[in-house]
Structures are given as C-alpha cells and as structure tokens.
Design a protein around this motif. Structure first.
Motif, short mmCIF file in Angstrom:
data_model
loop_
_atom_site.label_atom_id
_atom_site.label_comp_id
_atom_site.label_asym_id
_atom_site.label_seq_id
_atom_site.Cartn_x
_atom_site.Cartn_y
_atom_site.Cartn_z
N VAL A 66 33.05 -15.45 6.19
CA VAL A 66 33.62 -14.41 5.94
C VAL A 66 32.69 -13.02 6.03
CG1 VAL A 66 34.36 -12.51 4.08
CG2 VAL A 66 35.29 -15.02 4.00
N ARG A 67 31.31 -13.25 5.72
CA ARG A 67 30.34 -12.12 5.91
C ARG A 67 30.05 -12.09 7.40
NH1 ARG A 67 24.24 -13.29 5.38
NH2 ARG A 67 25.35 -15.30 5.68
N ASP A 68 30.08 -13.08 8.07
CA ASP A 68 29.86 -12.76 9.61
C ASP A 68 31.06 -12.49 10.41
OD1 ASP A 68 27.20 -14.48 9.73
OD2 ASP A 68 28.30 -15.84 8.85
N VAL A 69 32.18 -12.70 9.94
CA VAL A 69 33.38 -12.05 10.44
C VAL A 69 33.40 -10.62 10.15
CG1 VAL A 69 36.04 -12.06 10.41
CG2 VAL A 69 34.99 -14.24 10.49
N ASP A 70 33.05 -10.12 8.94
CA ASP A 70 33.08 -8.79 8.68
C ASP A 70 32.07 -7.97 9.64
OD1 ASP A 70 34.88 -9.13 6.55
OD2 ASP A 70 33.39 -9.06 4.99
N ALA A 71 30.88 -8.67 9.92
CA ALA A 71 29.89 -7.95 10.55
C ALA A 71 30.32 -7.75 12.16
CB ALA A 71 28.70 -8.65 10.65
N LEU A 72 31.35 -8.89 12.61
CA LEU A 72 31.62 -8.69 13.84
C LEU A 72 33.00 -8.09 13.97
CD1 LEU A 72 31.58 -12.43 15.15
CD2 LEU A 72 30.44 -10.53 16.30
N ALA A 73 33.85 -7.95 12.91
CA ALA A 73 35.14 -6.93 12.92
C ALA A 73 34.65 -5.45 13.01
CB ALA A 73 35.99 -7.15 11.75
N ARG A 74 33.49 -5.03 12.38
CA ARG A 74 33.10 -3.77 12.56
C ARG A 74 33.13 -3.09 14.04
NH1 ARG A 74 27.00 -3.14 10.64
NH2 ARG A 74 26.97 -4.15 12.46
N PHE A 75 33.15 -3.96 15.11
CA PHE A 75 33.18 -3.52 16.54
C PHE A 75 34.57 -3.22 17.01
CE2 PHE A 75 28.97 -5.07 15.48
CZ PHE A 75 28.15 -4.17 16.13
N ALA A 76 35.40 -3.70 16.18
CA ALA A 76 36.91 -3.76 16.50
C ALA A 76 37.44 -2.41 16.45
CB ALA A 76 37.83 -4.70 15.63
N PRO A 77 38.32 -1.90 17.10
CA PRO A 77 39.25 -0.75 17.04
C PRO A 77 39.62 -0.74 15.19
CG PRO A 77 40.10 -1.76 18.95
CD PRO A 77 38.90 -2.79 18.38
N THR A 78 39.40 0.30 14.82
CA THR A 78 39.47 0.57 13.33
C THR A 78 41.03 -0.37 12.97
OG1 THR A 78 38.49 2.70 13.52
CG2 THR A 78 39.84 2.23 11.66
N GLU A 79 42.18 0.08 13.70
CA GLU A 79 43.47 -0.61 13.26
C GLU A 79 43.33 -1.93 13.31
OE1 GLU A 79 43.77 0.63 17.98
OE2 GLU A 79 42.71 1.48 16.11
N GLU A 81 40.36 -3.95 12.66
CA GLU A 81 39.19 -4.31 11.69
C GLU A 81 39.77 -4.81 10.26
OE1 GLU A 81 34.90 -2.68 9.57
OE2 GLU A 81 36.25 -1.40 11.05
N PHE A 82 40.64 -4.52 9.90
CA PHE A 82 41.18 -4.71 8.36
C PHE A 82 41.83 -5.89 8.63
CE2 PHE A 82 44.16 -4.54 5.17
CZ PHE A 82 43.49 -4.62 3.74
N ALA A 83 42.74 -5.90 9.52
CA ALA A 83 43.39 -7.28 9.81
C ALA A 83 42.33 -8.34 9.98
CB ALA A 83 44.21 -7.22 11.07
N ALA A 84 41.46 -8.15 10.70
CA ALA A 84 40.45 -9.35 11.04
C ALA A 84 39.74 -9.77 9.89
CB ALA A 84 39.54 -9.09 12.15
#
Length: 157
Positions: A66-79, A81-84
């Motif tokens: 979870v923590r690692d996915v969160d760190a990567l998802a920060r680089f997703a488009p905002t719309e 990031e939350f879904a990931a």
C-alpha cells in the motif's frame, strides 16, 4: 507493435522514472479500443511481474504494498491517483480481487491501467532498486522493438 502497447510500456517507464508529465501524456489521447488494448498489455506486465517474482523466490505480501503504491500514485494525474490508492487498499484488505481489477469492476479503464501499473511496479520496487527496475523496463522496451519490428510511433523525450 501497436501504439497502445508502446504507451503501456512507456507508462511503466514514466512511473519508474517518476516523470509526472510523461505519466499523464501516455494515455491522454488514446481511444477506448486503444485503452482496452493498453489495459490488456498492463495486465500481461502484471502477470509477468508475478511470474518473475515467483521464479526468483522474492515473496511479497499485498498489504505491504500500500505505501509503495501510494508513493507511485503521486505521479498519476490527480483524477487517477485516488482510484489507484483506494484499489491498493481494497486489494490489501481482500475486498477486491486482482482479477476483478483487471477485468472490470467499478473502475474506468484508465484507472485500472494506472492502478495495475502502480501495483506491479510496487511489486518490483520492493524486490529491486529503482535503478534496476528502470534498466529492466528499458531492456524490455528494446526487446519489444526488436521482436515487434516497429519503433514507437511517437517520440519519447
């Protein structure tokens, strides 16, 4: 090789490089059928990642990602990031099966692609250094071009 396949490859590379601009760009202009093709490629990459981890004897625990996915998802488009990040938590708690994520469920296809990419890259990053993962992805892209016989139909900066 299909443009959507290249975009899926390069999306992984952009996430590994932490290149927010490239992450946003790779799926931006794809049509629905191309997005479905990219989703399929991403699912294949995920399955290949699992197989590589099994073959190398590198165990993982979904809850630890979870923590690692969160760190990567920060680089997703905002719309996206939350879904990931939400899907990673659902996977960790067993509320969502990976097969549901891959095949459909309530997530739109772009969210599924970003989530699968983040999740699989998190798997790689708990086992290998970021530099090593980037090298692996670069080598995979080189091999895809050699085997597929077609260069990218767009430029990468």
């Amino acid at each position: 090789m299909h443009e959507a396949a290249w975009r899926a490859h390069d999306l992984w590379r952009a996430y590994a490089a932490r290149d927010r601009t490239a992450v946003a760009e790779h799926l931006a202009h794809l049509e629905e059928d191309q997005l479905e093709f990219a989703r399929g490629e991403t699912a294949n990459f995920y399955n290949d990642t699992l197989q590589m981890l099994r073959d190398t004897g590198r165990p993982y625990v979904p809850a630890s990602l979870v923590r690692d996915v969160d760190a990567l998802a920060r680089f997703a488009p905002t719309e996206h990031e939350f879904a990931a990040t939400t899907a990673a938590r659902q996977l960790a708690r067993g509320e969502l099966a990976m097969r549901e994520l891959i095949d459909g469920g309530s997530l739109e296809v772009r969210d599924r692609i970003h989530t699968l990419t983040d999740y699989a890259l998190a798997l790689l990053l708990v086992s290998f250094s970021r530099k090593r993962v980037q090298q692996m992805l670069d080598k995979a892209a080189d091999m895809a071009e050699a085997v597929g016989g077609r260069p990218r139909p767009y430029s990468v900066g």
